[in-house]
Design a protein around this motif. Structure first.
Motif, mmCIF file in Angstrom:
data_model
loop_
_atom_site.group_PDB
_atom_site.id
_atom_site.type_symbol
_atom_site.label_atom_id
_atom_site.label_comp_id
_atom_site.label_asym_id
_atom_site.label_seq_id
_atom_site.Cartn_x
_atom_site.Cartn_y
_atom_site.Cartn_z
ATOM 1 N N GLY A 1 -8.338 9.731 -4.756
ATOM 2 C CA GLY A 1 -9.447 10.464 -5.222
ATOM 3 C C GLY A 1 -9.057 11.413 -6.235
ATOM 4 N N LEU A 2 -8.153 12.242 -5.860
ATOM 5 C CA LEU A 2 -7.774 13.219 -7.033
ATOM 6 C C LEU A 2 -7.060 12.809 -8.267
ATOM 7 C CD1 LEU A 2 -6.393 15.969 -4.436
ATOM 8 C CD2 LEU A 2 -8.408 15.963 -5.718
ATOM 9 N N THR A 3 -6.497 11.652 -8.121
ATOM 10 C CA THR A 3 -5.698 11.132 -9.296
ATOM 11 C C THR A 3 -6.870 10.568 -10.203
ATOM 12 O OG1 THR A 3 -4.122 10.059 -7.728
ATOM 13 C CG2 THR A 3 -4.327 9.076 -9.972
ATOM 14 N N ASN A 4 -7.940 9.991 -9.700
ATOM 15 C CA ASN A 4 -9.112 9.689 -10.642
ATOM 16 C C ASN A 4 -9.742 10.726 -11.179
ATOM 17 O OD1 ASN A 4 -8.734 6.946 -9.997
ATOM 18 N ND2 ASN A 4 -10.126 7.053 -8.034
ATOM 19 N N LEU B 1 -6.963 21.448 -4.073
ATOM 20 C CA LEU B 1 -7.373 20.111 -3.390
ATOM 21 C C LEU B 1 -6.213 19.306 -2.832
ATOM 22 C CD1 LEU B 1 -10.694 18.826 -4.595
ATOM 23 C CD2 LEU B 1 -10.368 20.190 -2.225
ATOM 24 N N LEU B 2 -4.986 18.990 -3.863
ATOM 25 C CA LEU B 2 -3.889 18.611 -3.568
ATOM 26 C C LEU B 2 -3.047 19.467 -2.633
ATOM 27 C CD1 LEU B 2 -2.049 16.112 -3.931
ATOM 28 C CD2 LEU B 2 -1.125 17.422 -6.046
ATOM 29 N N ILE B 3 -3.026 20.728 -2.653
ATOM 30 C CA ILE B 3 -1.999 21.276 -1.822
ATOM 31 C C ILE B 3 -2.859 21.560 -0.675
ATOM 32 C CG2 ILE B 3 -1.643 23.703 -1.370
ATOM 33 C CD1 ILE B 3 -1.247 24.078 -4.455
ATOM 34 N N ALA B 4 -4.011 21.427 -0.458
ATOM 35 C CA ALA B 4 -5.051 21.585 0.980
ATOM 36 C C ALA B 4 -4.528 20.113 1.506
ATOM 37 C CB ALA B 4 -6.366 21.601 0.551
ATOM 38 N N ALA B 5 -4.438 18.978 0.800
ATOM 39 C CA ALA B 5 -4.259 17.586 1.410
ATOM 40 C C ALA B 5 -2.749 17.620 2.079
ATOM 41 C CB ALA B 5 -4.444 16.657 0.541
ATOM 42 N N ILE B 6 -1.980 18.116 1.420
ATOM 43 C CA ILE B 6 -0.534 18.331 1.597
ATOM 44 C C ILE B 6 -0.523 19.021 2.974
ATOM 45 C CG2 ILE B 6 1.764 18.978 0.925
ATOM 46 C CD1 ILE B 6 1.111 18.033 -1.802
ATOM 47 N N ILE C 1 -6.741 10.048 5.764
ATOM 48 C CA ILE C 1 -7.264 11.114 4.938
ATOM 49 C C ILE C 1 -6.244 11.547 3.679
ATOM 50 C CG2 ILE C 1 -7.837 13.596 5.071
ATOM 51 C CD1 ILE C 1 -8.752 13.092 7.954
ATOM 52 N N VAL C 2 -4.977 11.746 3.816
ATOM 53 C CA VAL C 2 -4.240 11.981 2.964
ATOM 54 C C VAL C 2 -3.980 11.112 1.732
ATOM 55 C CG1 VAL C 2 -1.748 12.768 2.240
ATOM 56 C CG2 VAL C 2 -2.921 13.668 4.513
ATOM 57 N N PRO C 3 -3.624 9.655 1.985
ATOM 58 C CA PRO C 3 -3.937 8.832 0.725
ATOM 59 C C PRO C 3 -5.078 8.669 0.253
ATOM 60 C CG PRO C 3 -2.737 7.916 2.731
ATOM 61 C CD PRO C 3 -3.373 9.193 3.360
ATOM 62 N N ALA C 4 -6.299 8.876 0.703
ATOM 63 C CA ALA C 4 -7.393 8.764 0.158
ATOM 64 C C ALA C 4 -7.792 9.889 -0.825
ATOM 65 C CB ALA C 4 -8.574 8.612 1.241
ATOM 66 N N PHE D 1 0.796 -1.105 -0.116
ATOM 67 C CA PHE D 1 0.161 -0.105 -0.244
ATOM 68 C C PHE D 1 0.818 1.233 -0.049
ATOM 69 C CE2 PHE D 1 -2.123 3.598 2.562
ATOM 70 C CZ PHE D 1 -3.129 3.485 1.578
ATOM 71 N N LEU D 2 1.959 1.356 0.669
ATOM 72 C CA LEU D 2 2.672 2.362 0.764
ATOM 73 C C LEU D 2 3.626 2.662 -0.594
ATOM 74 C CD1 LEU D 2 4.181 2.030 4.644
ATOM 75 C CD2 LEU D 2 2.514 3.922 3.605
ATOM 76 N N LYS D 3 3.828 1.661 -1.035
ATOM 77 C CA LYS D 3 4.747 1.700 -2.384
ATOM 78 C C LYS D 3 3.497 2.237 -3.305
ATOM 79 C CE LYS D 3 8.131 -1.744 -1.983
ATOM 80 N NZ LYS D 3 8.867 -3.056 -2.455
ATOM 81 N N LEU D 4 2.283 1.886 -3.500
ATOM 82 C CA LEU D 4 1.298 2.325 -4.255
ATOM 83 C C LEU D 4 0.896 3.756 -3.896
ATOM 84 C CD1 LEU D 4 -1.047 -0.721 -4.421
ATOM 85 C CD2 LEU D 4 0.304 0.253 -6.168
ATOM 86 N N PHE D 5 0.858 4.218 -2.780
ATOM 87 C CA PHE D 5 0.708 5.432 -2.430
ATOM 88 C C PHE D 5 1.986 6.406 -2.831
ATOM 89 C CE2 PHE D 5 1.343 9.219 0.774
ATOM 90 C CZ PHE D 5 0.128 9.817 0.237
ATOM 91 N N ARG D 6 3.145 5.924 -2.678
ATOM 92 C CA ARG D 6 4.134 6.787 -3.225
ATOM 93 C C ARG D 6 4.276 7.004 -4.540
ATOM 94 N NH1 ARG D 6 9.796 3.908 -3.088
ATOM 95 N NH2 ARG D 6 8.639 2.673 -4.486
ATOM 96 N N TYR D 7 3.663 5.986 -5.415
ATOM 97 C CA TYR D 7 3.495 6.122 -6.856
ATOM 98 C C TYR D 7 2.437 7.424 -7.182
ATOM 99 C CZ TYR D 7 2.795 5.225 -11.725
ATOM 100 O OH TYR D 7 2.648 5.230 -13.127
ATOM 101 N N ASP D 8 1.426 6.964 -6.394
ATOM 102 C CA ASP D 8 0.195 7.933 -6.725
ATOM 103 C C ASP D 8 0.681 9.377 -6.298
ATOM 104 O OD1 ASP D 8 -1.258 5.989 -7.872
ATOM 105 O OD2 ASP D 8 -2.406 5.626 -5.916
ATOM 106 N N LEU D 9 1.104 9.322 -5.003
ATOM 107 C CA LEU D 9 1.474 10.746 -4.752
ATOM 108 C C LEU D 9 2.466 11.497 -5.699
ATOM 109 C CD1 LEU D 9 1.400 13.018 -2.639
ATOM 110 C CD2 LEU D 9 3.538 11.870 -1.406
ATOM 111 N N LEU D 10 3.542 10.654 -6.238
ATOM 112 C CA LEU D 10 4.414 11.261 -7.244
ATOM 113 C C LEU D 10 3.926 11.655 -8.479
ATOM 114 C CD1 LEU D 10 7.505 11.804 -7.731
ATOM 115 C CD2 LEU D 10 7.716 9.554 -8.617
ATOM 116 N N VAL D 11 2.813 10.803 -8.915
ATOM 117 C CA VAL D 11 2.027 11.312 -9.975
ATOM 118 C C VAL D 11 1.294 12.609 -9.750
ATOM 119 C CG1 VAL D 11 -0.049 10.356 -11.533
ATOM 120 C CG2 VAL D 11 1.697 8.671 -10.943
ATOM 121 N N MET D 12 0.795 12.676 -8.665
ATOM 122 C CA MET D 12 -0.082 13.989 -8.429
ATOM 123 C C MET D 12 0.714 14.868 -8.347
ATOM 124 S SD MET D 12 -3.249 13.438 -8.488
ATOM 125 C CE MET D 12 -3.710 14.796 -8.096
ATOM 126 N N LEU D 13 2.118 15.086 -7.924
ATOM 127 C CA LEU D 13 3.169 16.008 -7.850
ATOM 128 C C LEU D 13 3.465 16.464 -9.226
ATOM 129 C CD1 LEU D 13 5.234 15.192 -4.548
ATOM 130 C CD2 LEU D 13 3.404 16.806 -4.861
#
Length: 122
Positions: free
Chosen positions: A71-74, A34-39, A64-67, A7-19
């Motif tokens: 969600g923002l990736t979608n 919304l991404l800036i607000a989550a960070i 909250i942050v991974p969710a 899960f952490l590896k997937l989240f790391r990838y999704d976070l990098l995609v969003m950045l």
């Protein structure tokens, strides 16, 4: 334990995609906001559940942050998401070298600060 690491590896990838998508000009402004607000929520001392409460204070950040990122990736347009995923894949290949270089830079910087303080005192 393996499920958590996956899960952490997937989240790391999704976070990098969003950045990466954050810098793209076709990313909608509401997704960027919304991404800036989550960070900011992640680094903010103000939480829904205070961090002083053992375990529960950390769990709200961990949920909250991974969710929000997933969600923002979608919500990204398909062409932005495709380009961001391609760029993030390239960045992940070089991540160990980037982390090593950043660590070396921080160690050198701290060494210079300590040396400067030493020279001021003695």
């Amino acid at each position: 334990m393996r499920r958590i690491l996956t899960f952490l590896k997937l989240f790391r990838y999704d976070l990098l995609v969003m950045l990466v998508a954050l810098k793209h000009r076709d990313t909608p402004k509401n997704v960027k906001g919304l991404l800036i607000a989550a960070i900011l929520y992640l680094v903010s001392p103000i939480d829904l559940i205070p961090d002083a409460i053992p375990l529960a204070g950390v769990i709200d950040d961990a949920v909250i942050v991974p969710a929000a990122v997933m969600g923002l990736t979608n919500l990204l347009p398909s062409h932005v998401r495709y380009q961001a995923e391609a760029q993030a894949g390239k960045m992940l290949r070089y991540m160990p070298a980037i982390l090593f270089t950043a660590t070396l830079f921080v160690i050198c910087w701290l060494g210079l600060v300590i040396y400067g303080i030493y020279r001021l005192i003695f």
